[in-house]
Design an enzyme around this catalytic site. Structure first.
Site, PDB file in Angstrom:
ATOM      1  N   GLY A  35     123.899  42.136  27.609  1.00 20.65           N
ATOM      2  CA  GLY A  35     125.220  42.666  27.957  1.00 20.65           C
ATOM      3  C   GLY A  35     126.292  41.817  27.271  1.00 20.65           C
ATOM      4  O   GLY A  35     125.984  41.028  26.364  1.00 20.65           O
ATOM      5  N   GLN A  78     134.339  51.017  32.701  1.00 20.57           N
ATOM      6  CA  GLN A  78     135.302  52.084  32.396  1.00 20.57           C
ATOM      7  C   GLN A  78     136.701  51.528  32.184  1.00 20.57           C
ATOM      8  O   GLN A  78     137.282  51.619  31.104  1.00 20.57           O
ATOM      9  CB  GLN A  78     135.324  53.105  33.536  1.00 20.57           C
ATOM     10  N   GLU A 112     145.531  48.602  37.299  1.00 23.18           N
ATOM     11  CA  GLU A 112     144.484  48.738  38.330  1.00 23.18           C
ATOM     12  C   GLU A 112     144.904  47.995  39.586  1.00 23.18           C
ATOM     13  O   GLU A 112     145.855  47.204  39.560  1.00 23.18           O
ATOM     14  CB  GLU A 112     143.142  48.210  37.802  1.00 23.18           C
ATOM     15  N   HIS A 130     132.968  49.437  45.293  1.00 27.73           N
ATOM     16  CA  HIS A 130     134.052  50.139  44.608  1.00 27.73           C
ATOM     17  C   HIS A 130     134.466  51.296  45.503  1.00 27.73           C
ATOM     18  O   HIS A 130     133.620  52.041  45.991  1.00 27.73           O
ATOM     19  CB  HIS A 130     133.591  50.654  43.242  1.00 27.73           C
ATOM     20  N   ARG A 143     140.502  46.054  45.952  1.00 27.89           N
ATOM     21  CA  ARG A 143     139.381  46.937  46.291  1.00 27.89           C
ATOM     22  C   ARG A 143     138.820  46.783  47.684  1.00 27.89           C
ATOM     23  O   ARG A 143     138.387  47.754  48.294  1.00 27.89           O
ATOM     24  CB  ARG A 143     138.227  46.633  45.333  1.00 27.89           C
ATOM     25  N   HIS A 190     129.160  47.726  43.854  1.00 30.86           N
ATOM     26  CA  HIS A 190     129.637  47.738  42.469  1.00 30.86           C
ATOM     27  C   HIS A 190     129.462  46.411  41.755  1.00 30.86           C
ATOM     28  O   HIS A 190     129.075  46.378  40.590  1.00 30.86           O
ATOM     29  CB  HIS A 190     131.120  48.130  42.494  1.00 30.86           C
ATOM     30  N   ARG A 195     136.625  40.113  43.672  1.00 29.32           N
ATOM     31  CA  ARG A 195     137.032  40.101  42.258  1.00 29.32           C
ATOM     32  C   ARG A 195     138.201  41.047  42.015  1.00 29.32           C
ATOM     33  O   ARG A 195     138.191  42.196  42.467  1.00 29.32           O
ATOM     34  CB  ARG A 195     135.851  40.527  41.387  1.00 29.32           C
TER      35      ARG A 195
HETATM   36  P1  FAD Z   1     125.131  43.177  32.040  1.00 27.38           P
HETATM   37  O1  FAD Z   1     126.106  43.833  31.177  1.00 27.38           O
HETATM   38  O2  FAD Z   1     124.649  43.915  33.221  1.00 27.38           O
HETATM   39  O3  FAD Z   1     123.876  42.779  31.132  1.00 27.38           O
HETATM   40  C1  FAD Z   1     122.699  42.269  31.720  1.00 27.38           C
HETATM   41  C2  FAD Z   1     121.600  42.319  30.679  1.00 27.38           C
HETATM   42  O4  FAD Z   1     120.464  41.623  31.149  1.00 27.38           O
HETATM   43  C3  FAD Z   1     121.112  43.730  30.375  1.00 27.38           C
HETATM   44  O5  FAD Z   1     120.877  43.804  28.999  1.00 27.38           O
HETATM   45  C4  FAD Z   1     119.793  43.814  31.146  1.00 27.38           C
HETATM   46  O6  FAD Z   1     118.885  44.755  30.639  1.00 27.38           O
HETATM   47  C5  FAD Z   1     119.295  42.403  30.959  1.00 27.38           C
HETATM   48  N1  FAD Z   1     118.302  41.972  31.940  1.00 27.38           N
HETATM   49  C6  FAD Z   1     118.408  41.996  33.295  1.00 27.38           C
HETATM   50  N2  FAD Z   1     117.290  41.481  33.850  1.00 27.38           N
HETATM   51  C7  FAD Z   1     116.485  41.106  32.839  1.00 27.38           C
HETATM   52  C8  FAD Z   1     115.196  40.520  32.760  1.00 27.38           C
HETATM   53  N3  FAD Z   1     114.481  40.206  33.857  1.00 27.38           N
HETATM   54  N4  FAD Z   1     114.665  40.273  31.535  1.00 27.38           N
HETATM   55  C9  FAD Z   1     115.343  40.603  30.401  1.00 27.38           C
HETATM   56  N5  FAD Z   1     116.554  41.176  30.420  1.00 27.38           N
HETATM   57  C10 FAD Z   1     117.117  41.417  31.619  1.00 27.38           C
HETATM   58  N6  FAD Z   1     134.158  45.106  34.752  1.00 27.38           N
HETATM   59  C11 FAD Z   1     135.375  44.960  34.154  1.00 27.38           C
HETATM   60  O7  FAD Z   1     135.834  43.846  33.933  1.00 27.38           O
HETATM   61  N7  FAD Z   1     136.073  46.079  33.799  1.00 27.38           N
HETATM   62  C12 FAD Z   1     135.609  47.337  34.003  1.00 27.38           C
HETATM   63  O8  FAD Z   1     136.253  48.305  33.643  1.00 27.38           O
HETATM   64  C13 FAD Z   1     134.363  47.492  34.646  1.00 27.38           C
HETATM   65  N8  FAD Z   1     133.876  48.722  34.924  1.00 27.38           N
HETATM   66  C14 FAD Z   1     132.617  48.836  35.441  1.00 27.38           C
HETATM   67  C15 FAD Z   1     132.079  50.104  35.628  1.00 27.38           C
HETATM   68  C16 FAD Z   1     130.784  50.253  36.076  1.00 27.38           C
HETATM   69  C17 FAD Z   1     130.200  51.623  36.274  1.00 27.38           C
HETATM   70  C18 FAD Z   1     129.999  49.099  36.344  1.00 27.38           C
HETATM   71  C19 FAD Z   1     128.586  49.239  36.805  1.00 27.38           C
HETATM   72  C20 FAD Z   1     130.544  47.839  36.189  1.00 27.38           C
HETATM   73  C21 FAD Z   1     131.850  47.693  35.741  1.00 27.38           C
HETATM   74  N9  FAD Z   1     132.413  46.442  35.564  1.00 27.38           N
HETATM   75  C22 FAD Z   1     133.649  46.320  34.981  1.00 27.38           C
HETATM   76  C23 FAD Z   1     131.632  45.236  35.793  1.00 27.38           C
HETATM   77  C24 FAD Z   1     131.104  44.726  34.435  1.00 27.38           C
HETATM   78  O9  FAD Z   1     130.682  45.822  33.673  1.00 27.38           O
HETATM   79  C25 FAD Z   1     129.950  43.773  34.578  1.00 27.38           C
HETATM   80  O10 FAD Z   1     130.198  42.827  35.561  1.00 27.38           O
HETATM   81  C26 FAD Z   1     129.704  43.051  33.267  1.00 27.38           C
HETATM   82  O11 FAD Z   1     129.510  44.001  32.268  1.00 27.38           O
HETATM   83  C27 FAD Z   1     128.507  42.141  33.377  1.00 27.38           C
HETATM   84  O12 FAD Z   1     128.124  41.733  32.098  1.00 27.38           O
HETATM   85  P2  FAD Z   1     126.814  40.861  31.945  1.00 27.38           P
HETATM   86  O13 FAD Z   1     126.611  40.634  30.490  1.00 27.38           O
HETATM   87  O14 FAD Z   1     126.889  39.693  32.832  1.00 27.38           O
HETATM   88  O15 FAD Z   1     125.651  41.771  32.536  1.00 27.38           O
HETATM   89  C1  SIN Z   2     136.947  50.572  37.201  1.00 31.30           C
HETATM   90  O1  SIN Z   2     137.150  51.118  36.120  1.00 31.30           O
HETATM   91  O2  SIN Z   2     137.426  50.953  38.268  1.00 31.30           O
HETATM   92  C2  SIN Z   2     136.055  49.390  37.229  1.00 31.30           C
HETATM   93  C3  SIN Z   2     136.845  48.217  36.898  1.00 31.30           C
HETATM   94  C4  SIN Z   2     136.138  46.969  37.341  1.00 31.30           C
HETATM   95  O3  SIN Z   2     135.063  47.019  37.926  1.00 31.30           O
HETATM   96  O4  SIN Z   2     136.703  45.903  37.116  1.00 31.30           O
END
Ligand code: FAD
Ligand code: SIN
Length: 536
Positions: free
Chosen positions: A11, A46, A113, A241, A288, A349, A384
């Site tokens: 991610g 989003q 937001e 959420h 939220r 969420h 958050r």
């Molecule tokens: P992730 O992006 O979840 O990446 C985790 C990675 O780890 C993935 O590739 C997964 O496959 C991998 N993984 C997990 N377990 C294992 C394992 N055991 N072995 C190998 N790989 C593994 N935040 C904002 O700031 N703004 C927004 O607009 C927003 N909108 C959102 C909308 C939605 C629908 C959702 C679900 C979340 C949203 N968030 C938003 C929150 C934000 O998207 C996440 O908190 C953020 O993307 C987390 O990033 P990350 O890299 O930590 O984890």
């Molecule tokens: C959203 O678009 O409402 C998600 C934003 C966030 O999780 O920070």
């Protein structure tokens, strides 16, 4: 397999860390990810990325909004780092090729937001995460020092516990890599990291029956780190959420908070606005936790299935243009949001707690870093602020990478080559009964939804604790005699996360931010700046 730096997760947190390390050193970087490379919470984001870009806005205002949302538990030093370094990280992402929505004059278009006192959300329409992930993946794939392995699942961290000689440092343990399940072959392999491991495996939304998170969000990294002896903090703060689509087959599809930022109104079934009863000043744009609790209270009071989010009074062209993803998904399910109010309910969420880190992403396990949703840096406190999460992933992954680069420069020698125990699957058999796994999975999710949701009580938490103890024991017994598969490992990890959430919630004898309990309905100032930490 051997690499200098092992990154778990692809991610925003994992990819940005990998890129920074590879661009600024000769180290090899291996990113392993459990599904396709883009499948992550990041990809579904989003609303956008909160950042002080507008000259009318100020860093101080973003700090203040974050602290207010966090309800007294944010670490102010971490918040200042987040807010002050945020704009540079947004510039970095733009330099990598991310294309964000702009005004007709070419400036970044800034959305609004809940909880923000200014328009400061940088976004790519309502598909910000997809654009961020695309830009990061493109850069990572072009980098010769980075390798990505898909369908590789990190099972456990390799630490001193797995040393063949049984030797252990006195003060802290060291991380040497991970056991990784190569899903296509079914074999668990040792992946050694000569310099460091970054845990960027995301959050644990899948612990709950209704969640905006994709299936990968099973809190694997938090569970692994906890088992290895890392400190885990503030797991009681699960963010719900307020607005996910309520319709058959909608699968808790998110209706972005930016929709309320653009003027969307929350209505009950009779078409009446109700937020004035809960936060008369901020109304639909309250943080939220307040909006989610307000909806929950309305549903309980009225016995309705959902409330409504209405944008039908806004210009239809604008709605379609700004929210194409939401418009199209609702349309597919028979709802024209330019004409009809959207039925919505809250869903799990975001995991505010996680693996405790300092401002450089280091943990209490030597050579183990954590970033993104899996970590607890201190920026979110008890709740958050919207769109601070992608920002956190970028800011703290950069800081972790810088810390590692500095450390390697100073040390000049890689980690001592210790002998590690190979994965032992003697005495295990292939899973005979799929039903055990699917049943327990559902049971954990249902139990957490019913007893450890938006509103909690001592009685519900105690019930949840007793049941989770039993379920976890059953899962552990089954795990010990069964060849590992991804569903079994994920079940074990959601159970571990559920237990961390329940135990943390039981310790917090007050209501604060996202943790609301009817037994202690007020915030207790004796808990000011008091994190809930589980682990050494
Ligand atoms: P992730 O992006 O979840 O990446 C985790 C990675 O780890 C993935 O590739 C997964 O496959 C991998 N993984 C997990 N377990 C294992 C394992 N055991 N072995 C190998 N790989 C593994 N935040 C904002 O700031 N703004 C927004 O607009 C927003 N909108 C959102 C909308 C939605 C629908 C959702 C679900 C979340 C949203 N968030 C938003 C929150 C934000 O998207 C996440 O908190 C953020 O993307 C987390 O990033 P990350 O890299 O930590 O984890
Ligand atoms: C959203 O678009 O409402 C998600 C934003 C966030 O999780 O920070």
């Amino acid at each position: 397999m051997q690499t200098d730096v092992l990154v778990l997760g692809s991610g925003s947190a994992g990819l940005f860390f990998a890129l920074t390390v590879a661009e600024q050193s000769d180290m090899s970087v291996l990113v392993i990810t459990k599904k396709d490379r883009s499948e992550s919470n990041t990809n579904y984001a989003q609303g956008g990325i909160a950042s002080v870009v507008d000259e009318m806005d100020s860093l101080e205002a973003h700090v203040r909004d974050t602290l207010i949302a966090g309800a007294g538990l944010c670490h102010e030093d971490a918040v200042r780092v987040l807010v002050e370094e945020g704009p540079q990280r947004v510039d970095d992402i733009i330099a990598l090729g991310a294309r964000f929505t702009r005004t007709s004059g070419g400036k970044l278009h800034l959305g609004r937001e809940g909880g923000h006192s200014a328009n400061r959300i940088v976004h790519a329409k309502d598909l910000t995460g997809r654009e961020l992930e695309r830009a990061l993946l493109t850069a990572v794939q072009l980098h010769p020092k980075i390798t990505i392995l898909e369908n590789h699942y990190a099972v456990e961290l390799l630490t001193d516990h797995q040393r063949i000689d049984g030797a252990r440092a006195k003060k802290s343990i060291t991380c040497y890599g991970a056991y990784v399940l190569n899903e296509p072959t079914g074999q668990v392999e040792i992946v050694r990291a000569r310099q460091a491991v970054m845990l960027a495996t995301g959050g644990a939304g899948q612990v709950y029956l209704h969640t905006t998170n994709p299936l990968i969000a099973t809190g694997d990294g938090i569970a692994m780190a906890s088992r290895a002896g890392a400190r885990i903090g503030n797991m009681e703060f699960i963010q719900f959420h307020p607005t996910t689509l309520f319709a058959p087959d909608a699968n808790s599809f998110l209706i972005s908070e930016a929709v309320r930022g653009a003027g969307g109104l929350l209505l009950d079934k009779d078409g009446e606005r109700f937020m004035s009863n809960y936060d008369a000043e901020r109304m639909e744009l309250a943080p939220r936790d307040i909006v989610a609790r307000a909806i929950d209270a309305e549903l309980k009071k009225r016995g309705d299935d959902c409330v409504y989010l209405d944008v039908s009074h806004l210009p239809s062209r604008e709605v379609r243009h700004e929210f194409p993803n939401i418009y199209n998904r609702c349309k597919e399910l028979g709802i024209d949001i330019t004409k009809q109010a959207i039925p919505v309910v809250p869903a799990a969420h975001y995991t505010c707690g996680g693996i405790v880190t300092d401002l450089e992403g280091t943990t209490n396990i030597d050579r183990l870093y954590a970033s993104g949703e899996a970590s607890m840096t201190g920026v979110h406190g008890a709740n958050r602020l919207a769109s601070n999460s992608l920002l956190e992933a970028l800011v703290f992954s950069r800081r972790s990478a810088n810390h590692l680069l500095e450390r390697v420069k100073k040390e000049k020698k890689p980690i001592k080559d210790v002998r590690l125990m190979p994965w032992d699957e003697s005495g295990t058999e292939n899973a005979e009964e799929w039903i055990y796994i699917s049943h327990d999975h559902r049971e954990v999710q249902q139990l957490m939804w019913d007893y450890v949701g938006i509103v909690r009580s001592n009685y519900r938490l105690e019930r949840a604790y007793r049941r989770m103890k039993l379920i976890r024991k059953e899962i552990e017994d089954y795990y010990r005699k069964t060849k590992v598969t991804v569903p079994l490992l994920e079940l074990r990890n959601i159970a571990e996360n559920a237990m961390l959430i329940v135990r943390s919630a039981m310790r917090r004898k007050e209501s604060r931010g996202l943790h609301y309990t009817t037994d202690y309905p007020n915030t207790d100032d004796r808990h000011w700046r008091h994190d809930t930490i589980i682990g050494q």
